[in-house]
Design a protein around this motif. Structure first.
Motif, mmCIF file in Angstrom:
data_model
loop_
_atom_site.group_PDB
_atom_site.id
_atom_site.type_symbol
_atom_site.label_atom_id
_atom_site.label_comp_id
_atom_site.label_asym_id
_atom_site.label_seq_id
_atom_site.Cartn_x
_atom_site.Cartn_y
_atom_site.Cartn_z
ATOM 1 N N THR A 1 -8.901 -3.820 -1.344
ATOM 2 C CA THR A 1 -8.290 -2.862 -0.436
ATOM 3 C C THR A 1 -9.525 -1.781 -0.424
ATOM 4 O O THR A 1 -9.981 -1.298 -1.618
ATOM 5 C CB THR A 1 -7.339 -2.150 -0.655
ATOM 6 O OG1 THR A 1 -6.162 -2.973 -0.524
ATOM 7 C CG2 THR A 1 -7.017 -1.089 0.427
ATOM 8 N N THR B 1 -9.165 -2.857 4.969
ATOM 9 C CA THR B 1 -9.342 -4.098 4.308
ATOM 10 C C THR B 1 -9.533 -5.225 4.748
ATOM 11 O O THR B 1 -9.693 -5.303 6.148
ATOM 12 C CB THR B 1 -7.677 -4.585 3.635
ATOM 13 O OG1 THR B 1 -7.743 -5.518 2.743
ATOM 14 C CG2 THR B 1 -6.908 -4.941 4.803
ATOM 15 N N THR C 1 -4.336 -8.135 -0.100
ATOM 16 C CA THR C 1 -3.384 -7.352 -0.726
ATOM 17 C C THR C 1 -1.993 -8.461 -0.711
ATOM 18 O O THR C 1 -1.585 -8.555 -2.166
ATOM 19 C CB THR C 1 -3.115 -6.327 -0.055
ATOM 20 O OG1 THR C 1 -4.156 -5.299 -0.062
ATOM 21 C CG2 THR C 1 -2.032 -5.370 -0.723
ATOM 22 N N TRP D 1 0.893 -1.183 0.080
ATOM 23 C CA TRP D 1 0.107 -0.029 0.019
ATOM 24 C C TRP D 1 0.778 1.401 -0.037
ATOM 25 O O TRP D 1 0.507 2.362 -0.677
ATOM 26 C CB TRP D 1 -0.854 -0.011 1.419
ATOM 27 C CG TRP D 1 -1.878 -1.016 1.245
ATOM 28 C CD1 TRP D 1 -2.811 -1.516 -0.053
ATOM 29 C CD2 TRP D 1 -2.453 -1.621 2.414
ATOM 30 N NE1 TRP D 1 -3.624 -2.421 0.457
ATOM 31 C CE2 TRP D 1 -3.305 -2.475 2.017
ATOM 32 C CE3 TRP D 1 -2.151 -1.735 3.536
ATOM 33 C CZ2 TRP D 1 -4.215 -3.369 2.617
ATOM 34 C CZ3 TRP D 1 -2.907 -2.654 4.375
ATOM 35 C CH2 TRP D 1 -3.792 -3.699 4.127
#
Length: 319
Positions: free
Chosen positions: A285, A120, A201, A44
């Motif tokens: 996300t 998330t 992720t 991220w």
């Protein structure tokens, strides 16, 4: 109201005068990620760093400072020169780890809140060769086996809520803590732990390929790309399994106001870019941008929730 930094369009990029003035020389900005490379937080942060660098007109370099569930890197940012060249990209471990470890090397007031990135879903997963196809089947299979569950950090959601799940179902599972999701994922695939909460992720490829099987997820909205996976709350587990934490950006609190304004503006613009939102959606996300004041209120509310939960469940860990 905070005085905002004025911006002008130059050579196709937003050049921010606050950043061009001394004492803000043109040198890289360190975005500290207090968790190891390869995990969701690292992914991220890299998604955010590139557009922010273009907006600010200066390189933004990711620096992974892992250790003690995020405490080491977070404290390093607190103690860094407050000149705008060191910022912090962090997840809910920002408050979770100190509460669980009963150790606070920093306070919320040590940081300026630049904005919320999002959140998330975290599904509880088993390996593809596990006979359980549902959470109910996993509970029946796991009873009496005294299994180990993995966590990506002591004091995290993946630790506390896996422990709560084990206690509620009387599974007597033992926590095995890792320094980030990447090594946890390796041991999950290697069969050294029986279950763990994973992020879409960092582990989504393994989940979508079938190597990991998600049984249920934290949060209330489910997993966008896997709507058939139930939430814990929908299966009748306590309401606290519906809380999904936060991801966001911080700076040392003494950073000058014009520089904070420039960083806030750059982060806000980044979070409005279609490419960033598209890449977030591809990894399940959930984009939930909040400006500084609203983000701080969100973190304060989460801290109160987490302190109450940890006290009620009696969860502790050693960092």
């Amino acid at each position: 109201m905070r005085r905002r930094a004025f911006t002008t369009l130059t050579a196709g990029l937003l050049a921010t005068p606050a950043l061009a003035q001394a004492p803000y020389p043109n040198r890289p900005i360190r975005m500290v990620v207090p968790l190891p490379a390869g995990g969701a937080t690292d992914i991220w942060a890299r998604l955010v760093a590139e557009p922010m660098a273009g907006i600010l007109g200066q390189p933004v370099v990711i620096e992974n400072r892992a250790g003690a569930g995020g405490l080491i890197g977070t404290e390093a940012v607190k103690n860094a020169p407050a000149d705008g060249h060191t910022i912090l990209f962090h997840i809910a471990n920002f408050v979770q780890t100190p509460v669980v470890l009963r150790r606070w090397p920093y306070q919320l007031d040590d940081f300026a809140f630049l904005g919320k990135f999002g959140t998330t879903p975290l599904p509880l997963c088993v390996r593809e060769d596990n006979p359980a196809k549902t959470l109910k089947e996993f509970v029946a299979w796991a009873k009496g086996k005294q299994l180990a569950f993995g966590t990506y950090s002591p004091g995290s959601s993946g630790h506390a809520l896996a422990q709560a799940f084990s206690d509620l179902e009387r599974l007597d599972m033992t926590a095995v803590h890792y320094r980030g999701e990447a090594p946890l994922l390796q041991d999950m695939l290697g069969g050294r732990v029986s279950c763990a909460f994973h992020s879409m992720t960092a582990s989504g490829e393994q989940i979508r390929s079938g190597r990991l099987r998600p049984l249920a997820t934290l949060g209330r909205g489910g997993i966008p790309s896997l709507p058939a996976v139930p939430t814990f709350v929908s299966l009748g587990y306590p309401d606290y399994f519906g809380n999904s934490g936060f991801i966001g950006l911080f700076a040392p609190v003494r950073t000058p106001e014009p520089i904070l304004g420039a960083l806030e503006d750059a982060f806000r613009e980044t979070m409005a870019r279609p490419e960033v939102l598209r890449r977030m959606a591809e990894t399940d996300t959930i984009a939930q941008y909040l400006p500084p004041a609203a983000f701080r209120a969100d973190v304060e509310n989460y801290l109160a929730f987490w302190q109450g939960l940890v006290d009620r469940l009696g969860i502790t860990a050693e960092g």
